[in-house]
Design an enzyme around this catalytic site. Structure first.
Site, PDB file in Angstrom:
ATOM      1  N   GLY A  63       0.435  -0.984  -0.078  1.00 13.63           N
ATOM      2  CA  GLY A  63       0.100  -0.094  -0.017  1.00 13.63           C
ATOM      3  C   GLY A  63       1.010   1.575  -0.223  1.00 13.63           C
ATOM      4  O   GLY A  63       1.979   1.158   0.867  1.00 13.63           O
ATOM      5  N   ARG A 109       1.186  -5.041  -6.093  1.00 12.56           N
ATOM      6  CA  ARG A 109       0.813  -6.243  -5.407  1.00 12.56           C
ATOM      7  C   ARG A 109       1.380  -7.348  -5.998  1.00 12.56           C
ATOM      8  O   ARG A 109       1.029  -7.264  -7.560  1.00 12.56           O
ATOM      9  CB  ARG A 109      -0.185  -6.879  -4.330  1.00 12.56           C
ATOM     10  CG  ARG A 109      -0.594  -5.571  -3.333  1.00 12.56           C
ATOM     11  CD  ARG A 109      -1.497  -5.870  -2.378  1.00 12.56           C
ATOM     12  NE  ARG A 109      -1.331  -4.899  -1.516  1.00 12.56           N
ATOM     13  CZ  ARG A 109      -1.650  -3.585  -1.064  1.00 12.56           C
ATOM     14  NH1 ARG A 109      -3.051  -3.415  -1.547  1.00 12.56           N
ATOM     15  NH2 ARG A 109      -1.581  -3.330  -0.025  1.00 12.56           N
ATOM     16  N   ASP A 162       4.192  -4.936   6.310  1.00 12.92           N
ATOM     17  CA  ASP A 162       4.752  -6.367   6.779  1.00 12.92           C
ATOM     18  C   ASP A 162       5.041  -6.966   5.022  1.00 12.92           C
ATOM     19  O   ASP A 162       6.655  -7.645   5.435  1.00 12.92           O
ATOM     20  CB  ASP A 162       3.169  -5.902   7.307  1.00 12.92           C
ATOM     21  CG  ASP A 162       3.690  -8.050   8.319  1.00 12.92           C
ATOM     22  OD1 ASP A 162       4.476  -7.731   9.063  1.00 12.92           O
ATOM     23  OD2 ASP A 162       3.312  -8.953   7.996  1.00 12.92           O
ATOM     24  N   THR A 194       3.367   2.674   5.671  1.00 12.64           N
ATOM     25  CA  THR A 194       2.534   1.742   5.581  1.00 12.64           C
ATOM     26  C   THR A 194       1.468   3.069   7.095  1.00 12.64           C
ATOM     27  O   THR A 194       2.093   3.497   7.140  1.00 12.64           O
ATOM     28  CB  THR A 194       2.378   0.450   5.928  1.00 12.64           C
ATOM     29  OG1 THR A 194       0.775   0.488   7.039  1.00 12.64           O
ATOM     30  CG2 THR A 194       2.789   0.100   7.015  1.00 12.64           C
ATOM     31  N   ASP A 199      -0.927   2.353   8.402  1.00 15.72           N
ATOM     32  CA  ASP A 199      -1.867   1.810   9.035  1.00 15.72           C
ATOM     33  C   ASP A 199      -1.402   2.230  10.605  1.00 15.72           C
ATOM     34  O   ASP A 199      -1.563   1.335  11.908  1.00 15.72           O
ATOM     35  CB  ASP A 199      -2.320   0.405   9.115  1.00 15.72           C
ATOM     36  CG  ASP A 199      -3.330  -0.066   8.041  1.00 15.72           C
ATOM     37  OD1 ASP A 199      -4.090   0.899   7.741  1.00 15.72           O
ATOM     38  OD2 ASP A 199      -3.497  -0.909   7.466  1.00 15.72           O
ATOM     39  N   ASP A 211       1.226  -0.204  11.918  1.00 18.60           N
ATOM     40  CA  ASP A 211       1.018  -1.765  12.093  1.00 18.60           C
ATOM     41  C   ASP A 211       2.383  -2.720  12.468  1.00 18.60           C
ATOM     42  O   ASP A 211       2.033  -3.722  12.577  1.00 18.60           O
ATOM     43  CB  ASP A 211      -0.042  -2.922  11.065  1.00 18.60           C
ATOM     44  CG  ASP A 211       0.386  -2.908   9.951  1.00 18.60           C
ATOM     45  OD1 ASP A 211       0.898  -2.344   9.248  1.00 18.60           O
ATOM     46  OD2 ASP A 211      -0.376  -3.894   8.851  1.00 18.60           O
ATOM     47  N   ARG A 271      -7.250  -2.263   9.951  1.00 17.26           N
ATOM     48  CA  ARG A 271      -7.834  -3.668   9.973  1.00 17.26           C
ATOM     49  C   ARG A 271      -8.197  -4.311  11.132  1.00 17.26           C
ATOM     50  O   ARG A 271      -8.816  -5.121  11.620  1.00 17.26           O
ATOM     51  CB  ARG A 271      -7.878  -4.955   8.301  1.00 17.26           C
ATOM     52  CG  ARG A 271      -8.806  -4.672   7.248  1.00 17.26           C
ATOM     53  CD  ARG A 271      -8.618  -5.775   6.150  1.00 17.26           C
ATOM     54  NE  ARG A 271      -8.313  -4.419   4.942  1.00 17.26           N
ATOM     55  CZ  ARG A 271      -7.165  -4.882   4.023  1.00 17.26           C
ATOM     56  NH1 ARG A 271      -6.853  -5.667   3.911  1.00 17.26           N
ATOM     57  NH2 ARG A 271      -7.807  -3.707   3.407  1.00 17.26           N
TER      58      ARG A 271
HETATM   59  P1  ADP Z   1       2.448  -4.128   2.462  1.00 20.60           P
HETATM   60  O1  ADP Z   1       3.880  -4.397   2.101  1.00 20.60           O
HETATM   61  O2  ADP Z   1       1.436  -3.197   2.403  1.00 20.60           O
HETATM   62  O3  ADP Z   1       2.028  -4.957   3.718  1.00 20.60           O
HETATM   63  P2  ADP Z   1       1.068  -6.597   1.065  1.00 20.60           P
HETATM   64  O4  ADP Z   1       1.398  -7.666   2.058  1.00 20.60           O
HETATM   65  O5  ADP Z   1       0.515  -6.619  -0.300  1.00 20.60           O
HETATM   66  O6  ADP Z   1       1.485  -5.529   1.443  1.00 20.60           O
HETATM   67  O7  ADP Z   1       2.900  -7.424   0.191  1.00 20.60           O
HETATM   68  C1  ADP Z   1       3.533  -6.001  -0.447  1.00 20.60           C
HETATM   69  C2  ADP Z   1       3.868  -7.237  -1.636  1.00 20.60           C
HETATM   70  O8  ADP Z   1       5.041  -8.334  -0.628  1.00 20.60           O
HETATM   71  C3  ADP Z   1       2.744  -8.731  -2.235  1.00 20.60           C
HETATM   72  O9  ADP Z   1       2.690  -8.403  -3.022  1.00 20.60           O
HETATM   73  C4  ADP Z   1       4.020  -9.630  -2.269  1.00 20.60           C
HETATM   74  O10 ADP Z   1       4.676  -9.841  -3.849  1.00 20.60           O
HETATM   75  C5  ADP Z   1       5.292  -9.783  -1.414  1.00 20.60           C
HETATM   76  N1  ADP Z   1       5.367 -10.501  -0.427  1.00 20.60           N
HETATM   77  C6  ADP Z   1       3.981 -10.171   0.678  1.00 20.60           C
HETATM   78  N2  ADP Z   1       4.484 -10.759   1.319  1.00 20.60           N
HETATM   79  C7  ADP Z   1       5.439 -11.701   1.342  1.00 20.60           C
HETATM   80  C8  ADP Z   1       6.310 -13.268   2.270  1.00 20.60           C
HETATM   81  N3  ADP Z   1       5.774 -13.686   2.793  1.00 20.60           N
HETATM   82  N4  ADP Z   1       6.973 -13.796   0.954  1.00 20.60           N
HETATM   83  C9  ADP Z   1       7.797 -12.909   0.215  1.00 20.60           C
HETATM   84  N5  ADP Z   1       6.926 -11.964  -0.478  1.00 20.60           N
HETATM   85  C10 ADP Z   1       5.569 -11.210   0.166  1.00 20.60           C
END
Ligand code: ADP
Length: 319
Positions: free
Chosen positions: A11, A72, A103, A125, A127, A129, A171
């Protein structure tokens, strides 16, 4: 290191541009080439590398969002995708990577670090979080955006003697609702960490009415319920005039506040300092007003602690 990469992922959040700007300019100042990778891990897999110069980050510190854009990327969740990302970085001659995101993005950074690719995470982010840091980039701006909305809604609620439910993002983490609720003088704050029963919410509103308040604001984090459902329930169970507003995506945008520009600048600079020394596998944060870095695995393992003291205070000062 002679060449480093930078990407924004997950995000978007106001302040990401300040971090990009600082990383690019500090990197160049330290004699390194800096490469921007567009669209997060998706762009890494597609080979969207763009050389960054001092002027490519001009005029961006005041802009929300991220000039590198974000995405994403499901493919990066697979071992094949992760290997492809690693290979693309090597092919490009990049020796270290800065990942600005939340995260999920940090979990991706951890994978690259475990493969032996020095990667640094910058928390971006809205949030808030991530437990290891007091604040993340974008949280302060989003809180202020919510505050402006609360103030405006309060004016009209007050004129009409109504109660407004304002649904905000969050969330799993109620920090946006908590901090904006404190600043906006919310009568009731509802967050996933402190679930209230319908009866408790009704009782709180009736108590406020009995204390002489004619209007009020309920700030509801999306993870604790939907504003429309809550408005329906309260309309059925009370004789109060209830309205619901869902703030939605306006919370993600806007010009970053000073705090987010300041944090972005300090975080971006710290990330470059670490890579300059050949250090990876760290995430950056701020604790008690000091910028620091911590091992990715360790940082992500810290359990989130909700500020129940602030939550209680919010209840007292809203009486
Ligand atoms: P944020 O970073 O804001 O938490 P996301 O959870 O959507 O957003 O994660 C962003 C991107 O990071 C995902 O689309 C994916 O490509 C990568 N990612 C998320 N989780 C993992 C994971 N456990 N291992 C490797 N890459 C990940």
């Amino acid at each position: 290191m002679k060449k480093i990469g930078i990407l924004t992922s997950g995000g978007d959040a106001p302040g990401m541009n300040a971090a990009i700007r600082a990383a690019v300019r500090c990197g160049i100042c330290a004699g390194m080439e800096v490469v921007g990778i567009e669209r997060g891990y998706a762009g890494l897999l597609e080979g969207r590398f763009i050389p960054m110069g001092l002027r490519s980050v001009s005029d961006i510190i005041q802009r929300g969002g991220t000039i590198l854009r974000t995405a994403r990327c499901l493919e990066f969740l697979t071992p094949e995708g992760q290997q492809q990302g690693f290979d693309n970085l090597k092919k490009e001659g990049i020796e270290g990577l800065i990942v600005i995101g939340g995260d999920g993005s940090f979990r991706g950074a951890k994978v690259l670090s475990e493969k032996g690719f020095p990667t640094i995470g910058v928390p971006g982010t809205i949030d808030n979080d991530l437990a290891y840091t007091d604040f993340t980039l974008g949280f302060d701006t989003a809180t202020n955006t919510i505050l402006e909305s609360i103030d405006k809604i309060r004016d009209t609620m007050s004129s009409h003697e109504r109660i407004s439910i304002i649904e905000v993002m969050g969330r799993h983490c109620g920090d946006l609702a908590l901090y904006a609720g404190i600043g906006g003088g919310a009568e009731v704050i509802i967050v996933p960490e402190m679930k209230l029963t319908n009866e408790e919410i009704v009782q709180k509103l009736m108590d406020f009415r009995a204390s002489g308040k004619r209007s009020g604001i309920v700030v509801l984090a999306e993870g604790a319920g939907k504003a429309d459902d809550l408005a329906k329930m309260l309309t059925e169970k009370t004789n109060l005039d209830i309205r619901a507003s869902v703030l939605g995506h306006i919370q993600r945008g806007g010009s970053p506040t000073h705090q987010d520009r300041y944090l972005g600048t300090c975080f971006g600079a710290r990330a470059v300092q670490l890579l300059e020394k050949g250090i990876g596998n760290r995430i950056i944060g701020i604790k008690d007003n000091e910028v620091f870095d911590i091992d990715i695995h360790e940082g992500l393992s810290i359990p989130r602690k909700f500020r129940t003291d602030l939550y209680e205070l919010a209840g007292i000062v809203a009486r």
